[in-house]
Design a protein around this motif. Structure first.
Motif, mmCIF file in Angstrom:
data_model
loop_
_atom_site.group_PDB
_atom_site.id
_atom_site.type_symbol
_atom_site.label_atom_id
_atom_site.label_comp_id
_atom_site.label_asym_id
_atom_site.label_seq_id
_atom_site.Cartn_x
_atom_site.Cartn_y
_atom_site.Cartn_z
ATOM 1 N N ARG A 181 -12.564 -15.576 76.124
ATOM 2 C CA ARG A 181 -11.348 -14.806 76.355
ATOM 3 C C ARG A 181 -10.164 -15.672 76.793
ATOM 4 N N ARG A 210 -0.756 -4.419 74.037
ATOM 5 C CA ARG A 210 -2.108 -4.714 73.544
ATOM 6 C C ARG A 210 -2.797 -5.741 74.433
ATOM 7 N N ARG A 214 -6.196 -4.926 76.563
ATOM 8 C CA ARG A 214 -7.461 -5.664 76.457
ATOM 9 C C ARG A 214 -7.968 -6.040 77.846
#
Length: 232
Positions: A181, A210, A214
């Protein structure tokens, strides 16, 4: 002409300022765990100030939402339960999306150049290179702080930096490392800057929303299956 570089926050000037910076950092980074009860005398001794200045430090950290004082309980480090985090991130998604949209028209070319320089600095972090973690120092060394400031909207700045900034930083640090990530988060930051540079406010807002969405989903996944997660 030398390339612009991100500047560190001004160093604390007084003993009380230094105590504030150290205690705040210890709370944000989890050195002092959420829910820990804090005593004024103990903190004064630990951080090298008298009780008077420490009382002011505690008051300032309460205003930053990092400490909570309750009757018959005392002062404790704020705990971020999953529901509270989810609510915080829904607000953050909407307002930082708005900040990115506004920044696309409000930021100067020099400010955008500084954003690029900042991300170049971030890319040199060893943990980020190894895709282990992506944690940013506060103030001008924080990508999200720069976007909020770049909106030049006093209401957004007051809400996101004056009221919520340190609480958000606390949550970001708690969830600052998850496999694969960190590098993705950096790439998302770059895409947001590119949209701002293109003066495309609609795209900048979409990408920021967005990006934070996330992060929120990572928090929800971590809450459902406790493990190490990541937000940025």
């Amino acid at each position: 002409m030398p390339e612009p570089t991100a500047q560190s926050p001004d160093p604390p000037r007084t003993l009380a300022d230094r105590a504030l910076a150290r205690l705040q950092d210890d709370i944000v980074r989890g050195v002092i765990a959420p829910g820990t009860k804090l005593g004024e005398s103990e903190l004064a001794a630990r951080y090298g100030v008298s009780r008077g200045p420490m009382r002011e430090v505690i008051r300032r950290l309460e205003s930053r939402k990092l400490l909570e004082r309750k009757v018959h309980v005392g002062t404790r480090v704020t705990s971020l339960d999953p529901q509270r985090l989810a609510h915080l991130y829904f607000v953050r998604e909407a307002l930082e999306g708005m900040a990115a949209r506004t920044a696309a028209t409000a930021m100067s070319d020099a400010e955008i150049a500084m954003l690029h320089a900042l991300l170049e600095q971030h890319e040199q972090q060893q943990d980020l290179k190894e895709d282990i973690a992506y944690f940013q120092r506060e103030g001008d060394l924080d990508f999200h702080y720069r976007i909020i400031q770049g909106s030049h909207n006093p209401a957004l700045v007051e809400t996101l930096i004056g009221e919520l900034y340190y609480l958000i930083r606390m949550s970001r640090y708690q969830f600052s490392s998850v496999a694969k990530r960190p590098r993705k988060a950096l790439q998302e930051h770059r895409q947001i800057v590119e949209a701002i540079e293109a003066r495309d406010g609609e795209l900048a807002e979409l990408l920021m929303r967005r990006h934070i969405s996330r992060a929120r989903r990572n928090i929800e996944a971590e809450s459902a299956h406790p493990a190490v997660s990541n937000v940025s």
